[in-house]
Design a protein around this motif. Structure first.
Motif, short mmCIF file in Angstrom:
data_model
loop_
_atom_site.label_atom_id
_atom_site.label_comp_id
_atom_site.label_asym_id
_atom_site.label_seq_id
_atom_site.Cartn_x
_atom_site.Cartn_y
_atom_site.Cartn_z
N ARG A 193 9.90 -1.56 -11.77
CA ARG A 193 8.54 -1.01 -11.60
C ARG A 193 7.64 -2.01 -10.88
NH1 ARG A 193 8.24 3.56 -15.00
NH2 ARG A 193 9.80 3.50 -16.66
N SER A 194 7.74 -3.27 -11.26
CA SER A 194 6.94 -4.30 -10.59
C SER A 194 7.39 -4.48 -9.15
CB SER A 194 7.05 -5.62 -11.36
OG SER A 194 6.48 -5.52 -12.65
N PHE A 195 8.69 -4.43 -8.93
CA PHE A 195 9.25 -4.53 -7.57
C PHE A 195 8.71 -3.41 -6.69
CE2 PHE A 195 12.74 -2.87 -4.84
CZ PHE A 195 12.76 -3.89 -3.89
N ILE A 196 8.69 -2.18 -7.19
CA ILE A 196 8.18 -1.03 -6.44
C ILE A 196 6.68 -1.21 -6.17
CG2 ILE A 196 7.69 1.45 -6.56
CD1 ILE A 196 10.29 1.68 -8.24
N ALA A 197 5.94 -1.70 -7.16
CA ALA A 197 4.49 -1.89 -7.00
C ALA A 197 4.18 -2.89 -5.89
CB ALA A 197 3.88 -2.35 -8.32
N ILE A 198 4.97 -3.96 -5.80
CA ILE A 198 4.76 -4.95 -4.72
C ILE A 198 5.08 -4.31 -3.37
CG2 ILE A 198 5.46 -7.19 -3.79
CD1 ILE A 198 6.26 -7.93 -6.70
N ALA A 199 6.17 -3.56 -3.30
CA ALA A 199 6.53 -2.90 -2.05
C ALA A 199 5.45 -1.93 -1.60
CB ALA A 199 7.86 -2.17 -2.22
N ASP A 200 4.81 -1.24 -2.55
CA ASP A 200 3.79 -0.25 -2.22
C ASP A 200 2.44 -0.87 -1.88
OD1 ASP A 200 5.53 1.85 -2.55
OD2 ASP A 200 4.93 2.29 -4.60
N THR A 201 2.07 -1.95 -2.59
CA THR A 201 0.74 -2.53 -2.39
C THR A 201 0.73 -3.67 -1.38
OG1 THR A 201 1.02 -4.11 -4.21
CG2 THR A 201 0.10 -1.94 -4.76
N GLY B 101 -8.77 0.27 -2.89
CA GLY B 101 -8.23 -0.54 -3.96
C GLY B 101 -6.78 -0.20 -4.26
N SER B 102 -6.31 -0.67 -5.41
CA SER B 102 -4.91 -0.47 -5.77
C SER B 102 -4.66 0.97 -6.21
CB SER B 102 -4.52 -1.43 -6.89
OG SER B 102 -5.28 -1.17 -8.05
N ALA B 103 -3.50 1.47 -5.88
CA ALA B 103 -3.08 2.81 -6.28
C ALA B 103 -1.56 2.86 -6.22
CB ALA B 103 -3.69 3.86 -5.36
N SER B 104 -1.00 3.83 -6.89
CA SER B 104 0.45 3.99 -6.89
C SER B 104 0.85 4.92 -5.75
CB SER B 104 0.90 4.58 -8.24
OG SER B 104 2.28 4.82 -8.25
N VAL B 105 1.36 4.35 -4.67
CA VAL B 105 1.77 5.14 -3.52
C VAL B 105 3.09 5.84 -3.85
CG1 VAL B 105 2.43 5.09 -1.10
CG2 VAL B 105 0.60 3.59 -1.92
N ILE B 106 3.08 7.17 -3.79
CA ILE B 106 4.26 7.93 -4.20
C ILE B 106 4.94 8.65 -3.04
CG2 ILE B 106 3.53 8.23 -6.59
CD1 ILE B 106 2.36 10.91 -5.88
N ARG B 107 4.33 8.63 -1.87
CA ARG B 107 4.95 9.27 -0.71
C ARG B 107 4.28 8.76 0.57
NH1 ARG B 107 8.26 13.55 0.38
NH2 ARG B 107 7.88 14.72 2.29
N ARG B 108 5.06 8.64 1.61
CA ARG B 108 4.55 8.29 2.93
C ARG B 108 5.01 9.35 3.92
NH1 ARG B 108 5.82 3.38 0.59
NH2 ARG B 108 4.28 1.71 0.83
N GLU B 109 4.12 9.72 4.84
CA GLU B 109 4.47 10.71 5.85
C GLU B 109 3.89 10.33 7.21
OE1 GLU B 109 3.86 14.79 5.06
OE2 GLU B 109 4.44 14.66 2.95
N ARG B 110 4.58 10.77 8.25
CA ARG B 110 4.03 10.59 9.60
C ARG B 110 2.83 11.52 9.80
NH1 ARG B 110 8.20 11.70 14.05
NH2 ARG B 110 8.68 13.49 12.70
N LEU B 111 1.85 11.04 10.52
CA LEU B 111 0.71 11.85 10.92
C LEU B 111 0.97 12.33 12.35
CD1 LEU B 111 -2.11 12.79 9.93
CD2 LEU B 111 -3.06 10.78 11.07
N LEU B 112 0.90 13.64 12.56
CA LEU B 112 1.35 14.23 13.82
C LEU B 112 0.25 15.05 14.49
CD1 LEU B 112 4.77 15.60 12.54
CD2 LEU B 112 4.40 13.47 13.81
N ARG C 3 -2.12 -7.32 -6.12
CA ARG C 3 -2.39 -5.90 -6.30
C ARG C 3 -1.34 -5.23 -7.17
NH1 ARG C 3 -3.79 -4.45 0.02
NH2 ARG C 3 -5.81 -5.52 0.13
N ALA C 4 -0.10 -5.66 -7.03
CA ALA C 4 0.96 -5.09 -7.85
C ALA C 4 0.72 -5.39 -9.32
CB ALA C 4 2.32 -5.64 -7.41
N ALA C 5 0.27 -6.62 -9.61
CA ALA C 5 -0.01 -6.99 -11.00
C ALA C 5 -1.09 -6.08 -11.59
CB ALA C 5 -0.45 -8.45 -11.07
N GLU C 6 -2.09 -5.76 -10.79
CA GLU C 6 -3.15 -4.85 -11.26
C GLU C 6 -2.56 -3.46 -11.51
OE1 GLU C 6 -6.07 -4.88 -8.22
OE2 GLU C 6 -6.76 -6.92 -8.64
N ALA C 7 -1.68 -3.02 -10.64
CA ALA C 7 -1.12 -1.66 -10.75
C ALA C 7 -0.24 -1.50 -11.99
CB ALA C 7 -0.33 -1.31 -9.49
N VAL C 8 0.49 -2.56 -12.35
CA VAL C 8 1.40 -2.46 -13.50
C VAL C 8 0.81 -3.08 -14.77
CG1 VAL C 8 3.44 -2.40 -12.04
CG2 VAL C 8 2.62 -4.60 -12.90
#
Length: 300
Positions: free
Chosen positions: A11-19, A155-166, A24-29
């Motif tokens: 979970r912490s690993f994912i938070a760092i990758a997202d933030t 600020g910090s947030a849990s990013v759950i999806r990324r998409e291209r803007l077209l 920021r990851a420490a704040e998120a988790v």
């Protein structure tokens, strides 16, 4: 005996990758930065590979980290679902979810179907408003959860999806060839709109904003009627729309990050259960074809 992956470390690993940063990851988790750093050190010892490298003030995934990220998301998701399957049968009450109307159209059917099946005694109140208004509601505890389009300024947030803007236009019209090109976009403070106009300005392409609305249905209607060109995330493409690219004179746009924010002042098992279903539902959608780049805000 083979080493086991710790879901809390993941979970912490994912938070760092997202933030992008340990802070920021420490704040998120909800951990200290030193605790997160220790978790990552132990995770790296488990897999026997370095997972992050410094990139200025940010932390960037190594090739091994990129490989682990997909596994980590799946492991954490399955862990959440397994625990929820035992706890959700007794849940009852009301939970308040906010999301922009374009996200509601694409994501809400899957979310509600999954959640209602597991939690028939829970009432879900849905609020459809633009992201800035939803953030205000979260701050005032008017809603429990919100699906938003995330930018670093929020600020910090849990990013759950990324998409291209077209760039999108009607497949039956050639409005994109007009001079100046007519656009259907969000309001003036919408970052998608700012990204679109900045990209056209950089290309020296003339344009005029013909339609401006928070409502994605109205924007989509203008596109399908052949009245204007707009920008949409990849999952929002509709039948009858055509994607435009550099060959058509429309430069590549930054990507958008879809995030989940919560009312931290009043956490509840209902929020935990719904949050788990939201993450699973969006993860089950077809993935974007290309890996996204930078930030962008939503029409909503």
């Amino acid at each position: 005996m083979a080493a086991l992956l710790d879901t809390d470390q993941l979970r912490s690993f994912i938070a760092i990758a997202d933030t992008g940063t340990f802070t920021r990851a420490a704040e998120a988790v909800h951990k200290t930065q030193s605790a997160v750093s220790m978790q990552i050190k132990r995770l790296e010892e488990t897999v026997g590979r370095p997972l992050f490298e410094r990139d200025g003030r940010a932390s960037r995934l190594t090739d091994e980290g990129e490989r682990l990220l997909d596994y980590a998301r799946r492991i954490v998701r399955l862990s959440n679902e397994a625990l929820a399957s035992f706890a959700e049968t007794e849940l009852a009450g009301r939970v308040r979810l906010g999301l922009p109307d374009d996200y509601a159209e694409r994501y809400l059917p899957e979310i509600l179907a999954r959640f209602s099946q597991s939690n028939p005694r829970v009432e879900v109140t849905v609020v459809c408003e633009p992201t800035p208004m939803l953030m205000e509601r979260i701050e005032h505890a008017d809603i429990d959860l919100a699906i938003i389009t995330h930018v670093s300024s929020r600020g910090s947030a849990s990013v759950i999806r990324r998409e291209r803007l077209l760039w999108v236009t009607s497949g039956r019209h050639a409005v994109h060839e007009q001079e100046p090109v007519p656009l259907a976009l969000g309001r003036t403070f919408c970052t998608w709109r700012q990204a679109a106009t900045a990209a056209l300005d950089g290309r020296g392409k003339n344009y005029r904003v013909l339609y401006s609305s928070w409502n994605s249905t109205a924007v989509g209607a203008a596109v399908l009627a052949g009245l204007a060109v707009s920008v949409l995330p990849e999952s929002a493409l509709r039948s009858g729309m055509r994607v435009l690219g550099p060959a058509d004179g429309f430069p590549t746009l930054p990507s958008c990050k879809i995030a989940l924010v919560r009312n931290r002042a009043d956490p509840s098992p209902l929020c935990d259960a719904l949050a788990g279903h939201i993450v699973s539902s969006l993860d089950n959608l077809s993935a974007p074809a290309e890996k996204p780049g930078g930030d962008a805000d939503a029409l909503t």
